[in-house]
Design a protein around this motif. Structure first.
Motif, PDB file in Angstrom:
ATOM      1  N   LEU A  80      -7.659 -17.401 -47.732  1.00  0.00           N
ATOM      2  CA  LEU A  80      -8.679 -16.766 -46.892  1.00  0.00           C
ATOM      3  C   LEU A  80      -9.583 -17.808 -46.231  1.00  0.00           C
ATOM      4  CD1 LEU A  80     -10.111 -14.093 -46.025  1.00  0.00           C
ATOM      5  CD2 LEU A  80     -11.531 -14.347 -48.071  1.00  0.00           C
ATOM      6  N   ASP A  81     -10.042 -18.776 -47.023  1.00  0.00           N
ATOM      7  CA  ASP A  81     -11.022 -19.744 -46.519  1.00  0.00           C
ATOM      8  C   ASP A  81     -10.412 -20.839 -45.649  1.00  0.00           C
ATOM      9  OD1 ASP A  81     -13.097 -18.413 -47.750  1.00  0.00           O
ATOM     10  OD2 ASP A  81     -13.026 -19.628 -49.580  1.00  0.00           O
ATOM     11  N   TYR A  82      -9.199 -21.300 -46.005  1.00  0.00           N
ATOM     12  CA  TYR A  82      -8.659 -22.480 -45.335  1.00  0.00           C
ATOM     13  C   TYR A  82      -7.548 -22.193 -44.327  1.00  0.00           C
ATOM     14  CZ  TYR A  82     -11.470 -25.201 -48.513  1.00  0.00           C
ATOM     15  OH  TYR A  82     -12.540 -25.734 -49.190  1.00  0.00           O
ATOM     16  N   ILE A  83      -7.091 -20.967 -44.283  1.00  0.00           N
ATOM     17  CA  ILE A  83      -6.111 -20.608 -43.251  1.00  0.00           C
ATOM     18  C   ILE A  83      -6.666 -19.510 -42.351  1.00  0.00           C
ATOM     19  CG2 ILE A  83      -3.841 -19.593 -42.803  1.00  0.00           C
ATOM     20  CD1 ILE A  83      -2.757 -20.995 -45.226  1.00  0.00           C
ATOM     21  N   ILE A  84      -6.994 -18.361 -42.938  1.00  0.00           N
ATOM     22  CA  ILE A  84      -7.387 -17.215 -42.112  1.00  0.00           C
ATOM     23  C   ILE A  84      -8.728 -17.444 -41.429  1.00  0.00           C
ATOM     24  CG2 ILE A  84      -7.860 -14.734 -42.120  1.00  0.00           C
ATOM     25  CD1 ILE A  84      -5.997 -14.521 -44.563  1.00  0.00           C
ATOM     26  N   ARG A  85      -9.747 -17.834 -42.193  1.00  0.00           N
ATOM     27  CA  ARG A  85     -11.079 -18.023 -41.596  1.00  0.00           C
ATOM     28  C   ARG A  85     -11.167 -19.274 -40.739  1.00  0.00           C
ATOM     29  NH1 ARG A  85     -14.827 -15.824 -46.632  1.00  0.00           N
ATOM     30  NH2 ARG A  85     -14.986 -13.669 -45.862  1.00  0.00           N
TER      31      ARG A  85
ATOM     32  N   SER B  75       0.515 -28.265 -48.967  1.00  0.00           N
ATOM     33  CA  SER B  75       0.835 -29.162 -47.854  1.00  0.00           C
ATOM     34  C   SER B  75      -0.196 -29.014 -46.742  1.00  0.00           C
ATOM     35  CB  SER B  75       2.236 -28.848 -47.309  1.00  0.00           C
ATOM     36  OG  SER B  75       2.453 -29.499 -46.066  1.00  0.00           O
ATOM     37  N   PRO B  76      -1.037 -30.031 -46.522  1.00  0.00           N
ATOM     38  CA  PRO B  76      -2.017 -29.953 -45.427  1.00  0.00           C
ATOM     39  C   PRO B  76      -1.362 -29.688 -44.078  1.00  0.00           C
ATOM     40  CG  PRO B  76      -2.522 -31.794 -46.884  1.00  0.00           C
ATOM     41  CD  PRO B  76      -1.186 -31.280 -47.308  1.00  0.00           C
ATOM     42  N   LYS B  77      -0.195 -30.294 -43.850  1.00  0.00           N
ATOM     43  CA  LYS B  77       0.505 -30.081 -42.582  1.00  0.00           C
ATOM     44  C   LYS B  77       0.864 -28.613 -42.419  1.00  0.00           C
ATOM     45  CE  LYS B  77       4.569 -31.592 -39.969  1.00  0.00           C
ATOM     46  NZ  LYS B  77       5.764 -32.488 -39.967  1.00  0.00           N
ATOM     47  N   SER B  78       1.338 -27.983 -43.489  1.00  0.00           N
ATOM     48  CA  SER B  78       1.703 -26.570 -43.436  1.00  0.00           C
ATOM     49  C   SER B  78       0.468 -25.699 -43.207  1.00  0.00           C
ATOM     50  CB  SER B  78       2.396 -26.160 -44.744  1.00  0.00           C
ATOM     51  OG  SER B  78       2.646 -24.775 -44.769  1.00  0.00           O
ATOM     52  N   VAL B  79      -0.635 -26.047 -43.838  1.00  0.00           N
ATOM     53  CA  VAL B  79      -1.873 -25.277 -43.675  1.00  0.00           C
ATOM     54  C   VAL B  79      -2.355 -25.332 -42.224  1.00  0.00           C
ATOM     55  CG1 VAL B  79      -4.328 -25.184 -44.286  1.00  0.00           C
ATOM     56  CG2 VAL B  79      -2.601 -25.495 -46.071  1.00  0.00           C
ATOM     57  N   TYR B  80      -2.356 -26.536 -41.638  1.00  0.00           N
ATOM     58  CA  TYR B  80      -2.780 -26.674 -40.234  1.00  0.00           C
ATOM     59  C   TYR B  80      -1.846 -25.912 -39.297  1.00  0.00           C
ATOM     60  CZ  TYR B  80      -5.859 -30.406 -41.896  1.00  0.00           C
ATOM     61  OH  TYR B  80      -6.829 -31.122 -42.564  1.00  0.00           O
ATOM     62  N   ALA B  81      -0.550 -25.988 -39.569  1.00  0.00           N
ATOM     63  CA  ALA B  81       0.421 -25.284 -38.734  1.00  0.00           C
ATOM     64  C   ALA B  81       0.218 -23.774 -38.830  1.00  0.00           C
ATOM     65  CB  ALA B  81       1.842 -25.656 -39.145  1.00  0.00           C
ATOM     66  N   ALA B  82      -0.065 -23.291 -40.042  1.00  0.00           N
ATOM     67  CA  ALA B  82      -0.286 -21.851 -40.235  1.00  0.00           C
ATOM     68  C   ALA B  82      -1.540 -21.393 -39.495  1.00  0.00           C
ATOM     69  CB  ALA B  82      -0.400 -21.542 -41.725  1.00  0.00           C
TER      70      ALA B  82
END
Length: 268
Positions: free
Chosen positions: A39-44, A131-138
């Motif tokens: 919720l905090d690091y991808i959606i918001r 994976s930070p790369k995956s989080v940023y991509a998402a």
């Protein structure tokens, strides 16, 4: 006459309301921690204020019960983000409500999540919290998908979509709409013609080898018989299918499909 130099009144725009349906879990559990991280690091991060207002049912300070609040939020929100991770039953219940009310939906899930067949035809954004790369991509994919869902609500395809279309077609046909019936027959005839063209040429039936096993003492012997010819049955050989095709063509005045007719190219 008004002073042209006077500043125009500022119009406050309402942020886009986003409801998140996701696993929640009990405080202190891995499910709870991962849900909050998502919720905090991808959606918001993807749907940030002031343009977006993201809310999850358990974080709302509404006097409604959680159940009432969930249904109300799904109906009233502009966009629903659904996290299918862990196949949480409550999440699928909330997704079903969103589908019933035709709310724009974006699906997300952790990498490795299997998507049930009834929503498999909807795009799902996968992420890996390790994976930070995956989080940023998402984040980027979620923002883009949210914009597309809001700008093109007619593109929403759900398990209810075809049922709604079928109901509308049936109602029109029952009311005597002959044009609607003609369009349905034309579509059926077209699909059957494409099936005909894709059938293999089975002029020579395949060979089937017969055999049997005999046992003597503690050993078994396999005996192979002579090959026999089996009649190859395909839709092309099916009299009932051919009669259906003929009836449909006669009903709509369509020309008989010819093997040399290449006016329509079948695209797989």
């Amino acid at each position: 006459m008004s002073d042209p130099s006077a500043a125009a009144p500022e119009i406050a725009s309402r942020p886009t309301q986003v409801f998140v349906a996701s696993p929640i879990g009990s405080p202190g559990t891995d499910v709870h921690r991962e849900a909050l991280t998502t919720l905090d690091y991808i959606i918001r991060k993807a749907l940030a204020p002031p343009t977006w207002h993201v809310l999850r049912a358990d974080l709302e300070s509404s006097p409604d019960s959680i159940g009432q609040g969930v249904v109300r939020r799904i109906i009233e929100s502009d966009l629903i983000v659904v996290d299918l991770t862990n196949h949480n039953p409550n999440v699928f219940y909330e997704l079903a409500i969103a589908h019933c009310y035709r709310r724009p939906v974006v699906l997300i899930a952790t990498v490795g999540t299997s998507i049930p067949f009834d929503v498999a035809d909807q795009r799902t954004i996968f992420y890996d919290l390790t994976s930070p790369k995956s989080v940023y991509a998402a984040q980027d994919q979620l923002l883009e998908a949210a914009k597309v869902a809001l700008d093109n609500p007619e593109l929403l395809v759900t398990p209810l979509t075809n049922m709604q279309r079928l109901s509308e077609i049936t109602t029109k046909i029952e009311s005597g709409d002959s044009d609607q019936l003609t369009r349905v027959l034309e579509d059926v005839a077209s699909r059957l013609s494409r099936i005909e063209r894709r059938l293999p040429d089975r002029t020579t039936p395949p060979e089937i080898v017969t055999g049997w096993v005999s046992r003597e003492g503690g050993s078994a012997t396999v005996h192979v018989g002579e090959p026999i010819r089996a009649r190859a049955t395909t839709l092309s050989d099916d009299t009932e299918v051919q009669e259906l095709l003929k009836s449909l063509r006669n009903a709509i005045g369509a020309p008989k499909n010819d093997e040399n007719d290449d006016t329509e190219t079948d695209k797989d």
